[in-house]
Design a protein around this motif. Structure first.
Motif, PDB file in Angstrom:
ATOM      1  N   LEU A  19       8.601   5.570   0.441  1.00 66.84           N
ATOM      2  CA  LEU A  19       7.576   5.935   1.160  1.00 66.84           C
ATOM      3  C   LEU A  19       8.084   7.050   0.857  1.00 66.84           C
ATOM      4  O   LEU A  19       6.906   8.385   0.385  1.00 66.84           O
ATOM      5  N   LEU A  23       5.345  10.247  -0.935  1.00 66.21           N
ATOM      6  CA  LEU A  23       4.918  10.986  -0.561  1.00 66.21           C
ATOM      7  C   LEU A  23       5.296  12.598  -0.733  1.00 66.21           C
ATOM      8  O   LEU A  23       4.100  13.094  -0.881  1.00 66.21           O
ATOM      9  N   GLY A  90      -6.359  13.136   3.623  1.00 64.05           N
ATOM     10  CA  GLY A  90      -5.244  12.390   2.946  1.00 64.05           C
ATOM     11  C   GLY A  90      -5.722  13.125   1.700  1.00 64.05           C
ATOM     12  O   GLY A  90      -5.398  13.901   1.572  1.00 64.05           O
ATOM     13  N   ASN A  91      -4.574  12.427   0.592  1.00 62.34           N
ATOM     14  CA  ASN A  91      -3.798  12.789  -0.809  1.00 62.34           C
ATOM     15  C   ASN A  91      -4.936  13.186  -1.808  1.00 62.34           C
ATOM     16  O   ASN A  91      -5.001  14.106  -2.159  1.00 62.34           O
ATOM     17  N   PHE A 191       1.620   5.585  -5.799  1.00 63.20           N
ATOM     18  CA  PHE A 191       1.425   5.289  -4.490  1.00 63.20           C
ATOM     19  C   PHE A 191       1.000   3.926  -3.920  1.00 63.20           C
ATOM     20  O   PHE A 191       0.886   3.430  -3.342  1.00 63.20           O
ATOM     21  N   ILE A 195       1.670   0.842  -1.842  1.00 62.64           N
ATOM     22  CA  ILE A 195       0.671   0.355  -0.969  1.00 62.64           C
ATOM     23  C   ILE A 195       0.378  -1.118  -1.446  1.00 62.64           C
ATOM     24  O   ILE A 195       0.332  -2.622  -0.762  1.00 62.64           O
ATOM     25  N   ASN A 253      -4.525  10.989   6.230  1.00 60.81           N
ATOM     26  CA  ASN A 253      -3.200  10.929   5.454  1.00 60.81           C
ATOM     27  C   ASN A 253      -2.232   8.992   6.461  1.00 60.81           C
ATOM     28  O   ASN A 253      -1.563   9.853   6.412  1.00 60.81           O
ATOM     29  N   SER A 254      -2.497   8.034   5.641  1.00 61.23           N
ATOM     30  CA  SER A 254      -2.640   6.761   6.610  1.00 61.23           C
ATOM     31  C   SER A 254      -1.096   7.028   5.585  1.00 61.23           C
ATOM     32  O   SER A 254      -0.136   6.087   6.037  1.00 61.23           O
ATOM     33  N   GLY A 255      -0.998   7.708   4.352  1.00 65.73           N
ATOM     34  CA  GLY A 255      -0.221   7.357   4.588  1.00 65.73           C
ATOM     35  C   GLY A 255       1.780   7.636   4.754  1.00 65.73           C
ATOM     36  O   GLY A 255       2.383   7.017   5.434  1.00 65.73           O
ATOM     37  N   LEU A 258       1.851   5.557   8.028  1.00 64.25           N
ATOM     38  CA  LEU A 258       3.020   4.332   7.966  1.00 64.25           C
ATOM     39  C   LEU A 258       4.237   4.819   8.013  1.00 64.25           C
ATOM     40  O   LEU A 258       4.938   4.069   8.483  1.00 64.25           O
ATOM     41  N   ALA A 276      -2.973   1.078   7.273  1.00 65.35           N
ATOM     42  CA  ALA A 276      -3.217   0.445   5.725  1.00 65.35           C
ATOM     43  C   ALA A 276      -4.666   0.160   5.669  1.00 65.35           C
ATOM     44  O   ALA A 276      -5.201   0.381   4.267  1.00 65.35           O
ATOM     45  N   GLY A 279      -6.201   2.935   4.584  1.00 65.34           N
ATOM     46  CA  GLY A 279      -5.298   4.347   3.732  1.00 65.34           C
ATOM     47  C   GLY A 279      -6.106   3.137   2.197  1.00 65.34           C
ATOM     48  O   GLY A 279      -7.359   3.899   1.426  1.00 65.34           O
TER      49      GLY A 279
END
Length: 299
Positions: A19, A23, A90-91, A191, A195, A253-255, A258, A276, A279
């Motif tokens: 992960l 990212l 976020g991305n 990505f 997830i 950016n919830s990634g 995580l 999660a 995201g």
């Protein structure tokens, strides 16, 4: 719901490293759209950028804390909401801003600046706001999160790929132009697939506890978008810039969240389910919002 503070999701050290790498590739692909001139724009027209940074790193954590005080969720859920609010944009914020008719250049600049600022501000916000809510304060004491290690994680996962992408776009413009779209599509595809696989591996936990956080995540995301919009209007920004600030604040950016949860909190169930679900939901709400407001052209 009684055991959500105690469950630990299945996530191996190898999965965490994967992960991290995904990212980093996502950040590199975004940085291929950036130049140093984008950051120079901050000094030429600082008001929209100041509004974006204030909304994302100061007001959103504050609004999140007030929400936590109002609804009093369980400790791990509260800390998950605070952690997500402490992450940079976020991305997919740049893509959604473009589809929403916002100022994409401002969005890209805010993403880059927030990524750099996250080195200090993300661990600081987690520690500060998390310690003000009694139940989450106890979790922080037991985990003893190290702000320096969080900063190092952010540097290697986000800042280094950001610098490499800017460098390539500056010295090898033609190569960066060829790589930009394929890299962005590939990285986002990988990505999303990761997830999905992580959710499948923890499907029992997710189905059992997602209902406990769904309403809170939807409310939290709505408050984030509203905070961004009201902040932009308070600064007197035009419609395009206001849309950018709103989306940068509402797409987190919830990634990264995580990674921090599995790296520093042992995959604590309530936190992981919040991140999660965030995201998934912020992508849905962002795309729907972009479709809705794009019908009204920005001035």
């Amino acid at each position: 719901m009684n055991g959500i503070d105690d469950i630990m999701l299945n996530f191996s050290p190898g999965s965490l490293m994967l992960l991290n790498g995904i990212l980093a590739v996502v950040m590199f692909s975004i940085a291929l759209d950036l130049r140093l001139a984008d950051f120079a724009r901050i000094f030429l027209a600082p008001r929209p950028v100041i509004a974006g940074v204030l909304s994302q790193f100061i007001l959103l954590p504050l609004v999140t804390f007030l929400m936590v005080l109002a609804v009093e969720p369980r400790a791990s859920i509260a800390l998950g909401l605070i952690l997500v609010a402490a992450c940079p944009g976020g991305n997919i914020s740049n893509f959604i801003t473009h589809r929403a008719g916002g100022n994409t250049a401002l969005s890209v600049s805010l993403t880059g600046l927030a990524t750099i600022g996250a080195i200090v501000l993300t661990p600081l916000n987690i520690a500060f706001w998390g310690s003000l809510y009694g139940p989450s304060r106890e979790l922080l004491r037991t985990t003893e999160i190290d702000p320096v290690q969080v900063a190092i994680t952010v540097v290697f996962m986000l800042v280094v790929p950001l610098i490499l992408g800017i460098w390539l776009n500056t010295v090898k413009e033609a190569l960066a132009a060829k790589l930009r779209r394929p890299m962005q599509r590939l990285s986002m595809g990988i990505f999303v697939a990761f997830i999905v696989l992580a959710l499948v591996a923890n499907w029992g936990f997710f189905v059992g506890y997602a209902w406990a956080v769904a309403g809170l995540v939807v409310l939290h995301n709505a408050l984030a978008l509203g905070t961004g919009w009201l902040t932009a209007k308070g600064f007197g920004l035009n419609t395009a810039d206001s849309r950018s600030v709103m989306i940068e604040t509402g797409i987190q950016n919830s990634g990264l969240g995580l990674v921090l949860i599995f790296g520093f909190f042992g995959g604590l169930g309530g936190m992981a389910v919040v991140a999660a679900f965030w995201g998934i939901w912020h992508a849905i709400s962002g795309i729907v919002l972009a479709f809705a407001i794009n019908r009204t052209p920005a001035a």
